[in-house]
Write a protein that holds these residues in place. Structure first.
Motif, PDB file in Angstrom:
ATOM      1  N   LEU A 152     -28.503 -30.570 -42.631  1.00  0.00           N
ATOM      2  CA  LEU A 152     -28.651 -31.217 -43.926  1.00  0.00           C
ATOM      3  C   LEU A 152     -27.984 -32.589 -43.893  1.00  0.00           C
ATOM      4  O   LEU A 152     -26.868 -32.727 -43.403  1.00  0.00           O
ATOM      5  CB  LEU A 152     -28.008 -30.351 -45.022  1.00  0.00           C
ATOM      6  N   GLU A 153     -28.687 -33.600 -44.365  1.00  0.00           N
ATOM      7  CA  GLU A 153     -28.119 -34.948 -44.410  1.00  0.00           C
ATOM      8  C   GLU A 153     -26.917 -34.974 -45.351  1.00  0.00           C
ATOM      9  O   GLU A 153     -26.929 -34.341 -46.406  1.00  0.00           O
ATOM     10  CB  GLU A 153     -29.165 -35.962 -44.886  1.00  0.00           C
ATOM     11  N   TRP A 154     -25.895 -35.719 -44.979  1.00  0.00           N
ATOM     12  CA  TRP A 154     -24.645 -35.774 -45.742  1.00  0.00           C
ATOM     13  C   TRP A 154     -24.860 -36.174 -47.196  1.00  0.00           C
ATOM     14  O   TRP A 154     -24.143 -35.735 -48.076  1.00  0.00           O
ATOM     15  CB  TRP A 154     -23.654 -36.731 -45.077  1.00  0.00           C
ATOM     16  N   VAL A 155     -25.865 -36.994 -47.473  1.00  0.00           N
ATOM     17  CA  VAL A 155     -26.075 -37.483 -48.839  1.00  0.00           C
ATOM     18  C   VAL A 155     -26.439 -36.350 -49.800  1.00  0.00           C
ATOM     19  O   VAL A 155     -26.217 -36.446 -50.998  1.00  0.00           O
ATOM     20  CB  VAL A 155     -27.131 -38.616 -48.870  1.00  0.00           C
ATOM     21  N   PHE A 156     -26.939 -35.227 -49.251  1.00  0.00           N
ATOM     22  CA  PHE A 156     -27.302 -34.097 -50.103  1.00  0.00           C
ATOM     23  C   PHE A 156     -26.100 -33.232 -50.466  1.00  0.00           C
ATOM     24  O   PHE A 156     -26.220 -32.311 -51.272  1.00  0.00           O
ATOM     25  CB  PHE A 156     -28.401 -33.257 -49.450  1.00  0.00           C
ATOM     26  N   VAL A 157     -24.957 -33.512 -49.880  1.00  0.00           N
ATOM     27  CA  VAL A 157     -23.731 -32.791 -50.235  1.00  0.00           C
ATOM     28  C   VAL A 157     -22.638 -33.761 -50.696  1.00  0.00           C
ATOM     29  O   VAL A 157     -21.469 -33.410 -50.766  1.00  0.00           O
ATOM     30  CB  VAL A 157     -23.211 -31.915 -49.070  1.00  0.00           C
ATOM     31  N   VAL A 158     -23.038 -34.986 -51.024  1.00  0.00           N
ATOM     32  CA  VAL A 158     -22.051 -35.993 -51.404  1.00  0.00           C
ATOM     33  C   VAL A 158     -21.288 -35.592 -52.666  1.00  0.00           C
ATOM     34  O   VAL A 158     -20.108 -35.908 -52.817  1.00  0.00           O
ATOM     35  CB  VAL A 158     -22.694 -37.395 -51.531  1.00  0.00           C
ATOM     36  N   GLU A 160     -20.306 -32.651 -53.329  1.00  0.00           N
ATOM     37  CA  GLU A 160     -19.261 -31.736 -52.869  1.00  0.00           C
ATOM     38  C   GLU A 160     -18.112 -32.517 -52.226  1.00  0.00           C
ATOM     39  O   GLU A 160     -16.950 -32.149 -52.365  1.00  0.00           O
ATOM     40  CB  GLU A 160     -19.838 -30.711 -51.884  1.00  0.00           C
ATOM     41  N   GLU A 161     -18.440 -33.589 -51.526  1.00  0.00           N
ATOM     42  CA  GLU A 161     -17.399 -34.450 -50.960  1.00  0.00           C
ATOM     43  C   GLU A 161     -16.577 -35.090 -52.086  1.00  0.00           C
ATOM     44  O   GLU A 161     -15.368 -35.236 -51.974  1.00  0.00           O
ATOM     45  CB  GLU A 161     -18.012 -35.511 -50.053  1.00  0.00           C
ATOM     46  N   TYR A 162     -17.252 -35.459 -53.168  1.00  0.00           N
ATOM     47  CA  TYR A 162     -16.550 -36.009 -54.343  1.00  0.00           C
ATOM     48  C   TYR A 162     -15.629 -34.940 -54.940  1.00  0.00           C
ATOM     49  O   TYR A 162     -14.454 -35.209 -55.224  1.00  0.00           O
ATOM     50  CB  TYR A 162     -17.557 -36.480 -55.396  1.00  0.00           C
ATOM     51  N   ARG A 163     -16.139 -33.716 -55.119  1.00  0.00           N
ATOM     52  CA  ARG A 163     -15.303 -32.633 -55.649  1.00  0.00           C
ATOM     53  C   ARG A 163     -14.088 -32.410 -54.763  1.00  0.00           C
ATOM     54  O   ARG A 163     -12.990 -32.182 -55.252  1.00  0.00           O
ATOM     55  CB  ARG A 163     -16.114 -31.334 -55.760  1.00  0.00           C
ATOM     56  N   LEU A 164     -14.295 -32.497 -53.461  1.00  0.00           N
ATOM     57  CA  LEU A 164     -13.203 -32.310 -52.515  1.00  0.00           C
ATOM     58  C   LEU A 164     -12.159 -33.416 -52.681  1.00  0.00           C
ATOM     59  O   LEU A 164     -10.952 -33.152 -52.695  1.00  0.00           O
ATOM     60  CB  LEU A 164     -13.748 -32.292 -51.084  1.00  0.00           C
ATOM     61  N   ALA A 165     -12.609 -34.655 -52.832  1.00  0.00           N
ATOM     62  CA  ALA A 165     -11.674 -35.769 -53.026  1.00  0.00           C
ATOM     63  C   ALA A 165     -10.874 -35.598 -54.318  1.00  0.00           C
ATOM     64  O   ALA A 165      -9.666 -35.851 -54.358  1.00  0.00           O
ATOM     65  CB  ALA A 165     -12.438 -37.100 -53.047  1.00  0.00           C
ATOM     66  N   VAL A 166     -11.539 -35.132 -55.375  1.00  0.00           N
ATOM     67  CA  VAL A 166     -10.864 -34.896 -56.653  1.00  0.00           C
ATOM     68  C   VAL A 166      -9.849 -33.766 -56.517  1.00  0.00           C
ATOM     69  O   VAL A 166      -8.711 -33.871 -56.997  1.00  0.00           O
ATOM     70  CB  VAL A 166     -11.897 -34.602 -57.772  1.00  0.00           C
ATOM     71  N   LEU A 167     -10.237 -32.691 -55.845  1.00  0.00           N
ATOM     72  CA  LEU A 167      -9.318 -31.564 -55.638  1.00  0.00           C
ATOM     73  C   LEU A 167      -8.099 -31.994 -54.821  1.00  0.00           C
ATOM     74  O   LEU A 167      -6.968 -31.618 -55.138  1.00  0.00           O
ATOM     75  CB  LEU A 167     -10.025 -30.408 -54.927  1.00  0.00           C
ATOM     76  N   ASP A 168      -8.335 -32.766 -53.770  1.00  0.00           N
ATOM     77  CA  ASP A 168      -7.219 -33.246 -52.940  1.00  0.00           C
ATOM     78  C   ASP A 168      -6.276 -34.142 -53.755  1.00  0.00           C
ATOM     79  O   ASP A 168      -5.052 -34.014 -53.652  1.00  0.00           O
ATOM     80  CB  ASP A 168      -7.743 -34.000 -51.714  1.00  0.00           C
TER      81      ASP A 168
END
Length: 198
Positions: A152-158, A160-168
């Motif tokens: 899956l291309e990274w842009v389709f889970v971006v 989730e990457e944002y949620r991860l940055a917020v959680l961190d």
């Protein structure tokens, strides 16, 4: 200030984006949203999905484009994106991407009233939150890694990457807050303000 929209439910934006891929019926839109796990970002139920479709139809952002009957299921109305709907999709999405908007998260409410809790209680509760944040972040990292490793291309889970940055970021904030709440000077001031009132 956010632009006033004819249909403001974020689910409508998700429906418009699904119809950008081609005409389909609401049941298929709901199936796709579930398959893509969009429920983590957009709240919806079958009823709310059909309500939003009606609102988009009334606003002229989508139009009926025939019907389909597959197997034993009842006839389903197919909807297509109109030119006004395509323009609304891009305008709305551009606004959301470019312009920060104040949101009202529940944790923000809790923080605004945190002084009510005894420092030791607040520290204990925030410690539990930190454990939950860490577990959620680990799960997201694993899910993203599995999706990307699966092709899956990274842009389709971006998102989730944002949620991860917020959680961190929240985990770092909570860690610092726990330290500050445990400082003797704060504990002393809290006791002066609230001792005997809890």
């Amino acid at each position: 200030m956010a632009k006033r929209r004819k249909v403001s439910n974020p689910l409508a934006l998700a429906v418009l984006a699904q119809l950008l891929m081609g005409p389909t019926h609401p049941y298929e839109i709901g199936r796709r949203l579930t398959a893509q796990d969009k429920g983590r970002n957009v709240k919806y139920t079958r009823g709310s999905l059909y309500m939003v479709v009606e609102q988009l139809l009334k606003a002229g952002f989508i139009a009926e484009d025939g019907t389909v009957r597959d197997t034993q299921r009842p006839e389903r109305t197919i909807y297509a994106l109109t030119e006004d709907g395509r323009a609304e999709l891009y305008d709305w999405l551009r606004d959301l991407v470019a312009k920060p908007e104040h949101e009202f998260p529940k944790f923000g409410v809790a923080l605004s009233l945190l002084v009510v809790l005894a420092p030791a209680d607040a520290v204990d509760l925030l410690g539990r939150r930190l454990v939950a944040l860490t577990e959620e972040a680990e799960q997201i990292r694993a899910d993203v890694r599995q999706a990307v490793d699966g092709g899956l291309e990274w842009v389709f889970v971006v998102e989730e990457e944002y949620r991860l940055a917020v959680l961190d970021a929240e985990a770092r904030f909570v860690t610092t807050l726990v330290t500050r709440l445990g400082e003797p000077e704060y504990v002393r001031k809290w006791q002066e303000m609230f001792e005997g009132k809890t």
